[in-house]
Design a protein around this motif. Structure first.
Motif, PDB file in Angstrom:
ATOM      1  N   ARG B  87       0.821  -1.209   0.000  1.00 26.27           N
ATOM      2  CA  ARG B  87       0.000   0.000   0.000  1.00 26.27           C
ATOM      3  C   ARG B  87       0.863   1.271   0.000  1.00 26.27           C
ATOM      4  O   ARG B  87       1.849   1.363   0.739  1.00 26.27           O
ATOM      5  N   THR B  89       0.185   5.298   0.292  1.00 27.69           N
ATOM      6  CA  THR B  89      -0.925   6.229   0.564  1.00 27.69           C
ATOM      7  C   THR B  89      -0.623   7.685   0.265  1.00 27.69           C
ATOM      8  O   THR B  89      -1.550   8.491   0.162  1.00 27.69           O
ATOM      9  N   LYS B  93      -6.033  10.386   2.238  1.00 24.54           N
ATOM     10  CA  LYS B  93      -7.225   9.541   2.234  1.00 24.54           C
ATOM     11  C   LYS B  93      -7.553   9.091   0.800  1.00 24.54           C
ATOM     12  O   LYS B  93      -8.094   8.006   0.587  1.00 24.54           O
ATOM     13  N   GLU B  96      -5.679   5.968   0.214  1.00 25.81           N
ATOM     14  CA  GLU B  96      -5.572   5.151   1.428  1.00 25.81           C
ATOM     15  C   GLU B  96      -5.451   3.652   1.125  1.00 25.81           C
ATOM     16  O   GLU B  96      -4.779   2.928   1.859  1.00 25.81           O
ATOM     17  N   ASN B  97      -6.093   3.194   0.062  1.00 30.18           N
ATOM     18  CA  ASN B  97      -6.067   1.757  -0.246  1.00 30.18           C
ATOM     19  C   ASN B  97      -5.364   1.446  -1.567  1.00 30.18           C
ATOM     20  O   ASN B  97      -5.590   0.397  -2.161  1.00 30.18           O
ATOM     21  N   ILE B 137      -3.292  10.361   7.738  1.00 33.48           N
ATOM     22  CA  ILE B 137      -3.274   9.023   8.325  1.00 33.48           C
ATOM     23  C   ILE B 137      -3.000   9.053   9.829  1.00 33.48           C
ATOM     24  O   ILE B 137      -3.692   8.414  10.600  1.00 33.48           O
TER      25      ILE B 137
END
Lengths: 95, 485
Positions: B87, B89, B93, B96-97, B137
């Motif tokens: 991942r 990031t 946000k 985020e994935n 985060i």
């Protein structure tokens, strides 16, 4: 006044950002301060100075046009919020 | 012996002598993370299983006598560099994935050198910030004082190095994002010349300024990491084809006969008393080592903040147009119409600092304002570059503070973006000129927070600033001090 609420809303729309009333107020105030500060640049005489967009001199970076492996359709779509039949799916564009 | 405290060169010697294994070293690093990460918060993602497997693989390489300087060494990667299958990031946000389908060239090189990847470190969202507080985060704290910022945007990488949560780390620097957190965390950080290290797989913020570089416990480690990541990459069209030196080779060449410039504008009013004192002491040390110091002028320094905060947001507003909820990242799924989906996705996915910079950048590039803002800034950028060119006609390197004050407190500048921007004044000019800069520890404030010395060189003269930093480091003991966690 350097920037109005109306201009902030217009610029946000150009950038595809949808601001609520509170955000419009906050950003307008902060941008006013920031753009006022940017006016210090007007003290500098730049009449005969050419602009710089790149710090290192590189002319065109050419390469041979060769077929090389690239990522598969599956891995290109792996992060897509929605996909179907090997394509990205988006909400309808035409009504 | 606490293995997590080792430097890269110490670890390499022990690994090669078979005194330790990479599995032991990597386990020690994860033990340390278990002890201090709750306090420091350096990492967004940890990949322990993968790291232990890489360590075992590295041990096998070493057994076969095939190990290099980075083989088996646990390193941390800023979460702005793509890592295949891990991942990535960008502290946002909106990503985020996101799991990249490929690795950045820098990451690939580290893997090929059989370094062990510990995890991905925290950062200001899309590298926009000077404190890591703009991460969507988590919060990262300065290991020397948990109430203070670690610096930014590579705050996670610098804090991880300072807290011994890795042996070395990779950061990125657009306007000071390697040098300033290295300074605030009491470690060494090198921003290479623009074009020296590939940007392929680095998530773009401001493409004419972004550069990848090492953050390390000492100057030798910084040179070793630089050897591992630099070089021409056909996948990055701004990467410069040139012969790459061994950056460790000239470390001990000394400073006799070196001409050192002290730019007057970096020592003017506004510099904290403790910072000014530490810098003055550092200049004395460097003169004592045989260098000749003289005053120089970089007259356009004061305009760097205005120039940078027009050019970088302008480039960012264009680069970040790609986050539209279509191909990867967050999408607001409620919107039934395409344009609505774009703006809902971006408004909910980006944090406030990123939105602020997109708005500034879009404004500076918009019809009617382009010449007055972006055009003007690009012209003053030329003058800032000419200042450096002139100084380097008579100087080998320049010495300056990294930041006007030691690390400020968490929250102190969060509500006042302009105050935060102004704290970057001493790192921005070198970024705009694309030249190389290093931050090396040179003292502590009365409160015990680290202070850094910035050493700058002309394009592609990293060997010289590494040599000055090494000579200074060996003549002082600041790099041997550890935060008390």
């Amino acid at each position: 006044m350097k920037i109005t609420k109306k201009e902030v809303v217009h610029v946000a729309k150009l950038a595809r950002l949808d601001l609520d009333e509170e955000a419009i107020d906050t950003y307008t105030g902060q941008l006013e301060d920031i753009l006022t500060y940017m006016d210090t640049l007007n003290r500098v005489d730049t009449r005969d100075i050419s602009p710089t967009s790149h710090a290192i001199f590189i002319s065109n970076a050419f390469r041979e046009d060769e077929v090389k492996p690239s990522i598969s359709v599956e891995s290109a779509l792996a992060n897509a919020p929605r996909s179907e039949n090997g394509s990205f799916v988006v909400p309808k564009v035409i009504g | 012996m606490d293995l997590c405290r080792l430097t890269i060169h110490e670890a390499h010697n022990l690994l090669t002598r078979k005194d330790i294994t990479s599995v032991e070293l990597t386990s020690a690093v994860f033990d340390r993370i278990g002890q201090v990460e709750d306090m420091v918060g350096a990492y967004i993602t940890l990949v322990q299983d993968q790291a232990m497997a890489q360590a075992a693989g590295a041990d096998e390489m070493i057994r076969q006598g095939k190990g290099g300087p980075l083989t088996g060494v646990p390193v941390a990667i800023k979460d702005v560099l793509c890592t295949e299958g891990i991942r990535t990031t960008c502290g946002s946000k909106i990503l985020e994935n996101f799991i990249p389908p490929y690795s950045a060239t820098v990451v690939r090189k580290l893997k090929e050198a059989h370094a062990v990847i510990v995890g991905k470190t925290n950062m200001d969202e899309f590298a926009m910030g000077s404190s890591t507080e703009h991460s969507a985060i988590k919060v990262t704290r300065n290991p020397w004082d948990l109430t203070r910022i670690p610096g930014g945007s590579s705050g996670g990488s610098a804090a991880a190095v300072a807290a011994d949560e890795c042996i070395g780390a990779i950061g990125t620097d657009t306007g000071g994002s390697i040098r300033q957190p290295a300074c605030h965390c009491g470690v060494v950080g090198l921003k290479p010349t623009y074009g020296a290290v590939s940007r392929f797989g680095l998530v773009a913020f401001a493409s004419s300024l972004d550069q990848v570089g090492p953050i390390a416990k000492d100057v030798t480690d910084c040179a070793i990491l630089m050897n591992g990541i630099c070089g021409y990459d056909p996948n990055d069209s701004t990467s410069v084809p040139r012969d790459v030196p061994d950056y460790t080779r000239g470390l001990r060449a000394g400073l006799k006969g070196l001409a050192v410039g002290i730019p007057a504008e970096y020592f003017a009013a506004g510099v904290d008393e403790d910072v000014a004192q530490a810098l003055s002491d550092a200049i004395t040390v460097i003169e004592g080592l045989g260098a000749t110091c003289k005053s120089v002028s970089l007259p356009h320094t004061e305009y760097a903040v205005a120039v940078y905060y027009l050019i970088a947001p302008a480039e960012a507003s264009s680069n970040l147009a790609r986050y539209d909820g279509v191909r990867y990242g967050f999408r607001d799924k409620e919107a039934e119409e395409l344009i609505r989906m774009y703006s809902d996705t971006r408004s909910k996915g980006f944090g406030s600092e990123v939105q602020r910079r997109i708005i500034i950048g879009t404004y500076a590039l918009s019809a009617g304002y382009y010449d007055a803002y972006y055009g003007k800034a690009s012209r003053v950028r030329t003058l800032i570059m000419q200042d450096f060119n002139k100084a380097f006609e008579t100087c080998d390197v320049l010495l300056a503070p990294v930041a006007p004050t030691p690390a400020f407190r968490l929250g102190e500048k969060l509500a006042d973006p302009l105050a935060m921007y102004l704290s970057d004044i001493f790192t921005l000019p070198a970024s705009l000129a694309g030249i190389a800069g290093i931050s090396v520890p040179c003292g502590f404030s009365k409160d015990g927070t680290p202070i850094g010395l910035q050493i700058l060189s002309k394009h592609f003269d990293e060997e010289k600033i590494i040599r000055v930093a090494y000579s200074f480091e060996q003549a002082t003991d600041f790099h041997t001090k550890m935060p008390n966690l």
